[in-house]
Structure formats: C-alpha cells, structure tokens
Scaffold this motif. Structure first.
Motif, PDB file in Angstrom:
ATOM      1  N   GLU A  76       0.730  -1.163  -0.047  1.00 38.92           N
ATOM      2  CA  GLU A  76      -0.075  -0.100   0.067  1.00 38.92           C
ATOM      3  C   GLU A  76       0.794   1.283   0.188  1.00 38.92           C
ATOM      4  OE1 GLU A  76      -2.495  -0.168   3.389  1.00 38.92           O
ATOM      5  OE2 GLU A  76      -0.815   0.231   4.756  1.00 38.92           O
ATOM      6  N   LEU A 109       2.553   1.676  -3.548  1.00 41.34           N
ATOM      7  CA  LEU A 109       1.538   2.106  -4.334  1.00 41.34           C
ATOM      8  C   LEU A 109       1.312   3.591  -4.343  1.00 41.34           C
ATOM      9  CD1 LEU A 109      -1.069  -0.783  -4.431  1.00 41.34           C
ATOM     10  CD2 LEU A 109       0.314  -0.034  -6.490  1.00 41.34           C
ATOM     11  N   TYR A 125       1.752   6.616  -7.243  1.00 40.83           N
ATOM     12  CA  TYR A 125       0.672   7.460  -7.765  1.00 40.83           C
ATOM     13  C   TYR A 125       0.334   8.886  -6.852  1.00 40.83           C
ATOM     14  CZ  TYR A 125      -0.738   3.390 -10.474  1.00 40.83           C
ATOM     15  OH  TYR A 125      -0.805   2.329 -11.321  1.00 40.83           O
ATOM     16  N   LYS A 126       1.574   9.146  -6.271  1.00 37.40           N
ATOM     17  CA  LYS A 126       1.399  10.470  -5.567  1.00 37.40           C
ATOM     18  C   LYS A 126       1.202  11.642  -6.421  1.00 37.40           C
ATOM     19  CE  LYS A 126       6.321  11.092  -5.120  1.00 37.40           C
ATOM     20  NZ  LYS A 126       7.517  10.898  -4.001  1.00 37.40           N
ATOM     21  N   GLY A 184      -1.264  11.906  -1.401  1.00 37.38           N
ATOM     22  CA  GLY A 184      -1.403  10.354  -2.050  1.00 37.38           C
ATOM     23  C   GLY A 184      -1.953   9.620  -1.189  1.00 37.38           C
ATOM     24  N   TYR A 190      -6.278   7.943  -4.136  1.00 33.67           N
ATOM     25  CA  TYR A 190      -5.224   8.373  -5.208  1.00 33.67           C
ATOM     26  C   TYR A 190      -4.984   7.228  -6.193  1.00 33.67           C
ATOM     27  CZ  TYR A 190      -4.963  12.617  -2.942  1.00 33.67           C
ATOM     28  OH  TYR A 190      -4.851  14.038  -2.374  1.00 33.67           O
ATOM     29  N   TYR A 191      -4.508   5.867  -5.333  1.00 30.79           N
ATOM     30  CA  TYR A 191      -4.533   4.855  -6.293  1.00 30.79           C
ATOM     31  C   TYR A 191      -5.607   4.236  -6.793  1.00 30.79           C
ATOM     32  CZ  TYR A 191      -3.660   2.360  -1.799  1.00 30.79           C
ATOM     33  OH  TYR A 191      -3.857   1.768  -0.390  1.00 30.79           O
ATOM     34  N   GLN A 213      -6.084   6.608 -10.123  1.00 28.08           N
ATOM     35  CA  GLN A 213      -4.937   6.488 -11.011  1.00 28.08           C
ATOM     36  C   GLN A 213      -4.769   5.073 -11.357  1.00 28.08           C
ATOM     37  OE1 GLN A 213      -5.386   9.938 -11.191  1.00 28.08           O
ATOM     38  NE2 GLN A 213      -3.518   9.540 -12.272  1.00 28.08           N
ATOM     39  N   GLY A 214      -4.683   4.166 -10.338  1.00 33.17           N
ATOM     40  CA  GLY A 214      -4.507   2.771 -10.866  1.00 33.17           C
ATOM     41  C   GLY A 214      -5.466   1.945 -11.008  1.00 33.17           C
ATOM     42  N   LEU A 269      -4.242  -4.310  -7.350  1.00 35.29           N
ATOM     43  CA  LEU A 269      -2.995  -3.426  -7.635  1.00 35.29           C
ATOM     44  C   LEU A 269      -1.739  -4.036  -7.214  1.00 35.29           C
ATOM     45  CD1 LEU A 269      -4.460   0.128  -7.093  1.00 35.29           C
ATOM     46  CD2 LEU A 269      -4.062  -0.890  -9.442  1.00 35.29           C
ATOM     47  N   LYS A 315       1.690  -4.466  -9.599  1.00 36.34           N
ATOM     48  CA  LYS A 315       2.279  -3.087  -9.880  1.00 36.34           C
ATOM     49  C   LYS A 315       3.334  -3.016  -8.946  1.00 36.34           C
ATOM     50  CE  LYS A 315      -1.991  -1.001 -12.309  1.00 36.34           C
ATOM     51  NZ  LYS A 315      -1.449  -1.350 -13.650  1.00 36.34           N
TER      52      LYS A 315
END
Length: 493
Positions: free
Chosen positions: A116, A119, A123-124, A133, A137-138, A141-142, A438, A441
């Motif tokens: 976490e 991630l 994606y900040k 972030g 946010y993730y 964005q993710g 996620l 990633k």
C-alpha cells in the motif's frame, strides 16, 4: 446510550467474525507470497531507506518531507491507544495467547503495508511544497475510478480521521484522570473538561498550520515517547525477571490451546490478536499510505520498506512492551478488575512503581495519543485534498477535527472503542480489495528495485523504466534529476 452501544457492538462483531478476520488473513498471506516475503528479505534495506534525504528545489528548500519525517508521522499515528489500551483489551478478551497472534499477523500484514505504501508513492501528486497520495489516489490513478476514490475518501474522513481522533482524545482523558484518582482525587469532572479544552487548543494551533507543522512535532516527540515507554517496560521485566518462563509459557501455551477450541475460546484468542493488532499497526488499513506518499524518495519501494519497518516498531516492540508490563504483573489478566481501556496497563505500572507508574503512563499516553491525533489529521488532510484542493477546505477540516477532539474527550470509553471497531473494518475492507487488485504493480516495482540493488546501484525509478505503469505524475526524468545526479556523482568517485 446502552442500546446504541449494544447495537454498534453487534455490528462490529458480525463485521469482524464473518468478513474482516478472513479477508485480513487471506490478503496478508497472499501478498506475503506474491512479494516473496519482502518483509523479511529486505530488513537491512529498511534501515538504509529511512535515512534517505529529500531533494531540494532551486531555493534550497526540501521538495517535501524526508523518508524519516514521513515515518515519524505515521509512527505517531500508529503508536497510540492501540499499543496501550488496545493490547490490554486484546489480553482481557482473548488471554495472553492473543499476543502471539498479534505478532504473527504483524509479520504477514507487513507485506500489505509494503504494497500500500509503495502504491501510494507510485501514484502520488504534487501540491505546493509537498506531495499528496493514498488509497483514494491509487484507486483513481491505478484502477481508473475517480468516483471510487471519492467514496473511499469520504468514508475514510468520517470513519477514520474523525472516529479514531475521538478515541485518542478519549484515551488521554481516561489515563490522566486515572492517574489523578491514584493520587487521591475523588472528583475528576473538572479535570476532564479542563483537559478537553487544553487538547482542543493544542490541536487547533498545530493542525491549522498544516502538514509541515505536524512533521516538526512528530519527528521530535515520537522517538522520545517510544524510548520512555520501552525503558519503563524493560524495568518491569528486569524487576520481575523470574516470571519470564511463566509469561512466555502463557503467551505460547494459550495461543495453541486447541482444547478450548470447541467452546470458541481458541477463536476468541485469534480474533482479539488480529483485530487489536491491526488497530495498532494499521497495516493494510489504508491509513499509512496517506502520509507515506508525502516522502520524497528516489524509488517507490523505498518508502514501502520504511513503512514495513514501522509495523515492526509498533507491534513487535511497542505492543510487546505493553504485553510484558501486564503479564509480568498479573498472572491472570483476564480476571483483573479493569475495563478494556488503558487502566489495566496503568494498574500494572502502579503496582510496580507506585503512584509514579500511573503518572508516568499518563504522561506517555498523553504524548502518544496526542501525536496520534496529529497523525490522523495528516491522514484526513490527504483525503480532503483529493476531493477539493482548496486551502479553505483544508482549514475547515482542521477546525472540524479540532472540535472532534473536544467531543472525544468527554464521551464514554466504551462508545469510543465500539465506533472505532466498526469503522476500522469498513476502511480495511475497501483498501485490502484495492491493493489486492493493484498488487502486481507493486511487485513490478519491487523487482525493478531489486534488479538495481543486484547491480550495486542506489535504486532510482523513472517512469520510462516501466512504461506499462501509466497515470504517473511525479516520476519523470526531470522530476528525478536530483537523485540521478547524486547517483552519477557517487558512482564516479
């Protein structure tokens, strides 16, 4: 009030028994396997990453918080009531064996903490002189869901930032009034209201100033409070060292007391350990990433490792100190005449040190719970700014949180714990689903990090290294110019 407390308690029991406990265990094991036990393989790297300095802009000002500052803010939120009142509650509910399961789940769930926080870094977003972030946010964005991010942010603000802040304030008042009573005070009503006012004013002054103000307080107070508490615990152990075999026997024996499984007691031990352990270290809950994203590091995985170290500090060290203080003092803590708050720990210290013990713990709880309030503000701020980036909105949230500190100071401790228990499982489920989706990633970033380490390089991530990771804002070659220049200079020497 009793009916409300009973209803919330029933909801909490159903949520944990039928959903929460199983999802937490499953995700912790899954991410441990998926990351190839990153939480144990990279322990040396955790200590190296925590001392990395933030880059500076053209004016010489740091671009954001350093890895250590972000660590202390999250530690200030982690090291709070869960470590003192929460561990006491786990022992009174599940017995000494609950401590073992707290340790086990801390190790497994630290993989979730790595994922976490990695991630969150990936994606900040930039905002003025720092980064923002976290899960909202993730998720946007993710997973490509702005609406999903907003839903999470709204739930988080009300269920975590405000509810847990109320609990921290409540525990401060609980501990201080308890110390006053041990010194002979018969009526603590006036003290309760006085503390509520003082806490409210202190909180307001700091949080209205913003995240850097919170960071300055956290990096100075957190190491001090941790050392004071560890020192107290060591003294208790040394003074009662002959009790060590009994205490270890209780922890490990009760943890595997399968004879009581038929009556449900064995399940209660695991439940108490997992639930209160997660409340303490917050691994996978979606809270820590909100601050982990603010660190200015050269590779997302570095802050993932730093926050994994935070889980170990919280549960394997601080929570263990509380457990030893209680178990070295009470042979049968389940039967001790104390409720689920900090009084059990306070009573244990008082029996060893006299009035000094109760007063010392009151001071420590004041520090840990107050810094937790500041940490919770930081968590909430990230989600408020996800919904609306206006400075007026941020300050309005700071004022609302300040008001919650006052309310939390005067409500009953049972109600505060019941509300926190329900809200924790809601937030955790949302975040655990997101990081499971996620997780691949984060694993790619981990492999990228490890490949550079094998080549003897200080790992640096640039978005062009993994072009399949899209919707990134802060990882271009221009953004990482300072880190790349430092590596080139070091390599050429």
């Amino acid at each position: 009030m009793d009916s409300l407390l009973s209803t919330i308690g029933d909801i909490e029991t159903i949520a944990w028994d039928w959903l929460g406990i199983w999802v937490i265990i499953a995700v912790g094991i899954y991410l441990t396997i998926r990351t190839r036990v990153v939480q144990l393989r990279h322990i040396p790297g955790m200590f190296r990453s925590i001392v990395e300095k933030a880059q500076r802009d053209e004016s010489g000002r740091t671009r954001s918080l350093s890895a250590f500052q972000a660590f202390t803010i999250t530690a200030s939120a982690r090291v709070g009531t869960g470590n003192i009142a929460g561990v006491a509650g786990a022992i009174t509910l599940g017995g000494p064996g609950a401590v073992f399961w707290m340790w086990v789940m801390a190790i497994f769930n630290s993989a979730a903490s790595f994922v976490e926080s990695t991630l969150a870094q990936l994606y900040k977003r930039k905002r003025f002189d720092t980064f923002k972030g976290g899960p909202a946010y993730y998720i946007q964005q993710g997973l490509g869901s702005r609406s999903g991010g907003i839903v999470f942010a709204v739930i988080f603000i009300f269920c975590f930032a405000l509810s847990f802040t109320s609990l921290q304030a409540n525990t401060i008042v609980d501990a201080v009034t308890g110390a006053a009573e041990s010194m002979g005070a018969e009526n603590t009503t006036g003290l309760t209201w006085g503390l509520a006012i003082v806490l409210t004013l202190l909180t307001g002054v700091i949080v209205v100033a913003g995240l850097r103000s919170v960071a300055r307080v956290a990096q100075n107070v957190v190491p001090l409070m941790a050392m004071l508490y560890i020192l107290l615990g060591l003294v208790v152990v040394i003074l009662n060292i002959e009790e060590l075999p009994r205490v270890l026997g209780q922890i490990f024996g009760d943890a595997f007391d399968f004879r009581s499984a038929a009556g449900g007691a064995f399940g209660a031990v695991i439940m108490a350990g997992v639930q209160r352990g997660m409340f303490s270290n917050e691994a996978g809950m979606g809270s820590v990433p909100n601050v982990a994203a603010t660190a200015d590091v050269s590779h997302p995985a570095k802050q993932g490792l730093v926050q994994t170290l935070g889980v170990y500090l919280d549960t394997l060290i601080i929570c263990s100190v509380t457990a030893f203080i209680i178990l070295f003092t009470y042979e049968d803590p389940v039967a001790a005449d104390a409720n689920l708050g900090a009084e059990l720990t306070q009573g244990a210290l008082e029996s060893t040190f006299g009035t000094f013990g109760a007063v010392a713990l009151a001071v420590i709880i004041f520090l840990v719970a107050f810094t937790s309030v500041l940490g919770n503000y930081s968590y909430g701020e990230a989600n408020i700014l996800f919904i609306s980036s206006g400075e007026g909105v941020r300050k309005s949230f700071a004022l609302v949180l300040t008001a919650v500190v006052f309310l939390g100071s005067v409500i009953t401790v049972d109600l505060a714990w019941a509300i926190a228990g329900v809200t924790m499982v809601i937030i955790a489920m949302c975040n655990l689903v997101a990081i499971t989706l996620l997780g691949g990633k984060a694993c790619k970033l981990l492999r990228h990090f490890e490949d550079q380490k094998k080549r003897g390089l200080d790992p640096i991530f640039v978005d062009e290294d993994l072009p399949e990771l899209t919707n990134l804002e802060c990882w271009s070659r221009e953004d990482m110019a300072g880190s790349l220049a430092r590596r080139e200079t070091t390599t050429s020497r």
